[in-house]
Design an enzyme around this catalytic site. Structure first.
Site, PDB file in Angstrom:
ATOM      1  N   GLY A  12     -10.527  -9.060 -22.515  1.00  0.00           N
ATOM      2  CA  GLY A  12     -10.878  -8.035 -23.500  1.00  0.00           C
ATOM      3  C   GLY A  12     -11.151  -8.565 -24.894  1.00  0.00           C
ATOM      4  O   GLY A  12     -11.609  -7.823 -25.758  1.00  0.00           O
ATOM      5  N   LYS A  72     -23.663  -2.913 -18.633  1.00  0.00           N
ATOM      6  CA  LYS A  72     -23.598  -1.486 -18.919  1.00  0.00           C
ATOM      7  C   LYS A  72     -22.135  -1.152 -19.161  1.00  0.00           C
ATOM      8  O   LYS A  72     -21.243  -1.671 -18.493  1.00  0.00           O
ATOM      9  CB  LYS A  72     -24.141  -0.680 -17.736  1.00  0.00           C
ATOM     10  CG  LYS A  72     -24.128   0.805 -18.021  1.00  0.00           C
ATOM     11  CD  LYS A  72     -25.164   1.572 -17.218  1.00  0.00           C
ATOM     12  CE  LYS A  72     -25.220   3.021 -17.656  1.00  0.00           C
ATOM     13  NZ  LYS A  72     -25.870   3.188 -18.980  1.00  0.00           N
ATOM     14  N   GLU A 122     -10.308  -9.050 -10.702  1.00  0.00           N
ATOM     15  CA  GLU A 122     -10.253  -7.804 -11.480  1.00  0.00           C
ATOM     16  C   GLU A 122     -11.523  -6.992 -11.273  1.00  0.00           C
ATOM     17  O   GLU A 122     -12.629  -7.532 -11.377  1.00  0.00           O
ATOM     18  CB  GLU A 122     -10.174  -8.111 -12.976  1.00  0.00           C
ATOM     19  CG  GLU A 122      -8.858  -8.635 -13.461  1.00  0.00           C
ATOM     20  CD  GLU A 122      -8.840  -8.770 -14.985  1.00  0.00           C
ATOM     21  OE1 GLU A 122      -7.890  -9.366 -15.480  1.00  0.00           O
ATOM     22  OE2 GLU A 122      -9.780  -8.300 -15.658  1.00  0.00           O
ATOM     23  N   GLU A 139     -13.704 -10.003 -13.715  1.00  0.00           N
ATOM     24  CA  GLU A 139     -13.366 -11.414 -13.874  1.00  0.00           C
ATOM     25  C   GLU A 139     -12.276 -11.798 -12.887  1.00  0.00           C
ATOM     26  O   GLU A 139     -11.664 -10.927 -12.267  1.00  0.00           O
ATOM     27  CB  GLU A 139     -12.950 -11.752 -15.312  1.00  0.00           C
ATOM     28  CG  GLU A 139     -12.002 -10.808 -15.968  1.00  0.00           C
ATOM     29  CD  GLU A 139     -11.846 -11.106 -17.469  1.00  0.00           C
ATOM     30  OE1 GLU A 139     -10.886 -11.784 -17.795  1.00  0.00           O
ATOM     31  OE2 GLU A 139     -12.670 -10.665 -18.277  1.00  0.00           O
ATOM     32  N   ASN A 185      -8.725 -14.112 -12.327  1.00  0.00           N
ATOM     33  CA  ASN A 185      -7.643 -14.852 -12.965  1.00  0.00           C
ATOM     34  C   ASN A 185      -7.121 -15.875 -11.973  1.00  0.00           C
ATOM     35  O   ASN A 185      -6.771 -15.532 -10.847  1.00  0.00           O
ATOM     36  CB  ASN A 185      -6.534 -13.899 -13.392  1.00  0.00           C
ATOM     37  CG  ASN A 185      -7.048 -12.841 -14.337  1.00  0.00           C
ATOM     38  OD1 ASN A 185      -7.745 -13.143 -15.293  1.00  0.00           O
ATOM     39  ND2 ASN A 185      -6.753 -11.591 -14.053  1.00  0.00           N
ATOM     40  N   ARG A 196      -4.417 -17.686 -11.908  1.00  0.00           N
ATOM     41  CA  ARG A 196      -2.999 -18.001 -12.154  1.00  0.00           C
ATOM     42  C   ARG A 196      -2.104 -16.982 -11.453  1.00  0.00           C
ATOM     43  O   ARG A 196      -2.591 -15.978 -10.951  1.00  0.00           O
ATOM     44  CB  ARG A 196      -2.731 -17.885 -13.662  1.00  0.00           C
ATOM     45  CG  ARG A 196      -3.096 -16.487 -14.154  1.00  0.00           C
ATOM     46  CD  ARG A 196      -2.680 -16.186 -15.577  1.00  0.00           C
ATOM     47  NE  ARG A 196      -2.850 -14.782 -15.876  1.00  0.00           N
ATOM     48  CZ  ARG A 196      -3.953 -14.226 -16.343  1.00  0.00           C
ATOM     49  NH1 ARG A 196      -5.023 -14.968 -16.590  1.00  0.00           N
ATOM     50  NH2 ARG A 196      -4.005 -12.932 -16.574  1.00  0.00           N
TER      51      ARG A 196
HETATM   52  C1  MV4 Z   1     -15.579  -3.276 -19.443  1.00  0.00           C
HETATM   53  C2  MV4 Z   1     -15.272  -1.922 -19.615  1.00  0.00           C
HETATM   54  C3  MV4 Z   1     -16.277  -1.006 -19.412  1.00  0.00           C
HETATM   55  N1  MV4 Z   1     -17.531  -1.420 -19.062  1.00  0.00           N
HETATM   56  N2  MV4 Z   1     -16.830  -3.635 -19.086  1.00  0.00           N
HETATM   57  C4  MV4 Z   1     -11.317  -5.040 -20.771  1.00  0.00           C
HETATM   58  C5  MV4 Z   1     -10.630  -6.262 -20.322  1.00  0.00           C
HETATM   59  C6  MV4 Z   1     -11.668  -7.165 -19.811  1.00  0.00           C
HETATM   60  N3  MV4 Z   1     -11.244  -7.799 -18.603  1.00  0.00           N
HETATM   61  C7  MV4 Z   1     -12.860  -6.289 -19.584  1.00  0.00           C
HETATM   62  N4  MV4 Z   1     -12.532  -4.977 -20.065  1.00  0.00           N
HETATM   63  C8  MV4 Z   1     -13.395  -3.923 -19.933  1.00  0.00           C
HETATM   64  N5  MV4 Z   1     -14.667  -4.239 -19.615  1.00  0.00           N
HETATM   65  C9  MV4 Z   1     -17.770  -2.718 -18.895  1.00  0.00           C
HETATM   66  N6  MV4 Z   1     -18.999  -3.103 -18.526  1.00  0.00           N
HETATM   67  C10 MV4 Z   1     -13.958  -1.588 -19.945  1.00  0.00           C
HETATM   68  C11 MV4 Z   1     -13.022  -2.587 -20.097  1.00  0.00           C
HETATM   69  C12 MV4 Z   1     -11.655  -2.166 -20.344  1.00  0.00           C
HETATM   70  C13 MV4 Z   1     -11.294  -1.444 -21.501  1.00  0.00           C
HETATM   71  C14 MV4 Z   1     -12.180  -1.118 -22.497  1.00  0.00           C
HETATM   72  C15 MV4 Z   1     -11.772  -0.402 -23.606  1.00  0.00           C
HETATM   73  C16 MV4 Z   1     -10.450  -0.003 -23.744  1.00  0.00           C
HETATM   74  C17 MV4 Z   1      -9.533  -0.316 -22.766  1.00  0.00           C
HETATM   75  C18 MV4 Z   1      -9.944  -1.033 -21.630  1.00  0.00           C
HETATM   76  C19 MV4 Z   1      -9.026  -1.317 -20.659  1.00  0.00           C
HETATM   77  C20 MV4 Z   1      -9.393  -2.018 -19.542  1.00  0.00           C
HETATM   78  C21 MV4 Z   1     -10.722  -2.436 -19.397  1.00  0.00           C
END
Ligand code: MV4
Length: 454
Positions: free
Chosen positions: A165, A201, A275, A288, A290, A292
């Site tokens: 994130g 997106k 994930e 993604e 992880n 670990r």
């Molecule tokens: C996103 C998403 C929505 N759309 N990607 C957050 C952690 C990282 N691994 C990727 N994350 C996200 N990617 C797309 N294309 C939403 C998240 C997301 C998130 C975003 C805003 C607030 C809280 C969140 C919690 C988990 C994942």
């Protein structure tokens, strides 16, 4: 099997690894920083070596000192835990070069998964669905604009070397894109030393669900169900559970098979987590991987009655996977992360634990390195304890967690215990209807630990 391993970590995960090793008859070496002399991992390992002063960069991230400690003590393998050096491909490579077994996947896999754009491309090739977006890293905002036009707004810019994130930017219009693109680039450069971006997106009201994978060195791969991780704040998970109250059996199976196949395709080894974002039509997309052991691994352990850390050590020593697809989950499991922090401002609250009472009873597990009188140093992360419950049904696991939290007493520092109790009492949580937006909204409505704003 190894006769001695070095644990390159601290806190609850170091203790977790020491326990697993002891049960396997392996001697353990702790490494510790100066302020961690009285930490439990230092005290409970068979041997201990100080690797430097407080700052992690001079101790828990100090590769030469850790390698030297392994060589002096004649450890045969290094377990990196999570955080610190766990996903540093250079560290894994140095271990390999020094004849030490890195307990984790090969450096090449860590490297590939660490490049989030490359991981996305490889996983797409391995038939995992990915979120519509750019094929490669984007050179300039003109190119970004073209791709965004095609897939439609909102889009999200992500750092190729980011993850978890950090360095993400949501963009809702072409007008915003030029400005946000250069900000995101400089942020990525500043945080990760690499300005490369890719875009996807942006999925609204999605779920963050991950699949646990376990693979041996001989191509055998097994998925151990999912963990629902949507309750998070600033990309720090707070509560995890399994099974996800959102998934149906069909989607669950599809995700597990897809993750297993992808892991096989790339020759994944050791433990790993894939994930996914899952939208409200239950389409799932790889985000993604992880490479670990994760903080929330106990949720899976309770459900499947396995010891993932022991398995991870066995696999690293070259044993074949002993688990197979006949393994079935049982009941429901929940984890609350107890942080030593100000429950309203979310800033760390280090200091002396004057008095500590931890919960127990059937189906209650506590993973912690805390004890009465321990002084929590201010230098590291604020995770203090993980309380995990397991029961036949979700409702019972929640009731057990509620009781466990109420019976926990921590005096001397502040913790997020009150926030957990609030969330556990909310109708959205109880009904299982929550997504990644839930906690942010919940806090904005003034439903945090101090109750409604007056
Ligand atoms: C996103 C998403 C929505 N759309 N990607 C957050 C952690 C990282 N691994 C990727 N994350 C996200 N990617 C797309 N294309 C939403 C998240 C997301 C998130 C975003 C805003 C607030 C809280 C969140 C919690 C988990 C994942």
């Amino acid at each position: 099997m190894f006769s001695k391993i070095l644990v390159a970590n601290r806190g609850e995960i170091a203790l977790r690894i020491i326990r697993a090793a002891k049960e396997l008859g392996i001697r353990t070496v702790a490494v510790y920083s100066e302020p961690d002399k009285q930490s439990l991992h230092t005290l409970l390992a068979d041997e201990r070596i100080c690797i430097g002063p407080a700052p992690a960069s001079e101790s828990y991230l100090n590769i030469p000192n850790i390698i030297s400690a392994a060589e002096i003590t004649k450890a045969e393998a290094i377990h990196p835990g999570y955080g610190f050096l766990a996903e540093n491909p250079r560290f894994a490579e140095i271990c390999e070069a020094e004849g030490l077994v890195f307990i984790g996947p090969p450096a090449s896999i860590i490297q590939m998964m660490g490049d989030k754009n490359q991981a996305r491309r490889r996983m797409k090739e391995a038939k995992l669905p990915v979120i519509p977006g750019s094929e490669n890293v984007i050179e300039d905002f003109q190119e970004a604009k073209k791709i965004a036009q095609k897939i439609g707004y909102p889009i999200i810019l992500k750092a190729a070397s980011g993850g978890g994130g950090k360095g993400m930017r949501i963009v809702t219009s072409p007008r915003q894109l030029e400005e946000q693109f250069s900000i995101a680039q400089s942020e990525a450069q500043a945080s990760f030393g690499n300005p490369a971006l890719y875009l996807e997106k942006y999925l609204i009201s999605a779920h963050h669900i991950e699949i646990q994978i376990i693979a041996d060195n001989y191509g055998n791969v097994l998925a151990l169900g999912e963990r629902e991780c949507s309750i998070q704040r600033k990309h720090q998970k707070l509560i995890e559970e399994s099974p996800s109250p959102f998934l149906d059996e069909k989607t669950r199976k599809k995700m597990a098979r897809a993750a297993e196949e992808a892991a096989k395709t790339i020759g994944y080894k050791s433990l790993g987590t894939f994930e996914f974002l899952v939208d409200n039509q239950k389409n799932f997309y790889f985000m993604e991987a992880n490479t670990r052991i994760q903080v929330e691994h106990p949720v899976t352990e309770m459900l499947y009655n396995v010891d993932l850390v022991k398995e991870q050590i066995r696999l690293a020593s070259g044993e074949k996977l002993s688990l197979d697809h006949s393994l079935r989950p049982r009941g429901h499991s929940l984890e609350c992360r107890i942080n030593a922090e100000d429950p309203e401002k979310f800033i760390p609250s280090p200091g002396r634990i004057e008095f500590l009472v931890l919960p127990g009873g059937p189906g209650v597990r506590v993973d912690t390195a805390a004890y009465s009188g321990w002084i929590i140093p201010p230098y590291y992360d604020s995770l203090l304890a993980k309380i995990i419950t397991h029961a036949p049904t979700r409702q019972e696991a929640i009731a057990k967690m509620h009781t466990a939290l109420e019976m926990t007493t921590i005096v001397g520092i502040q913790t997020n215990l009150p926030l957990h109790l609030k969330i556990l009492s909310s109708s959205d949580f109880l009904s299982g209807r929550y997504d990644i937006q839930f906690l942010e909204k919940f806090l904005a409505q003034g439903k945090g630990p101090r109750g409604p704003k007056t």
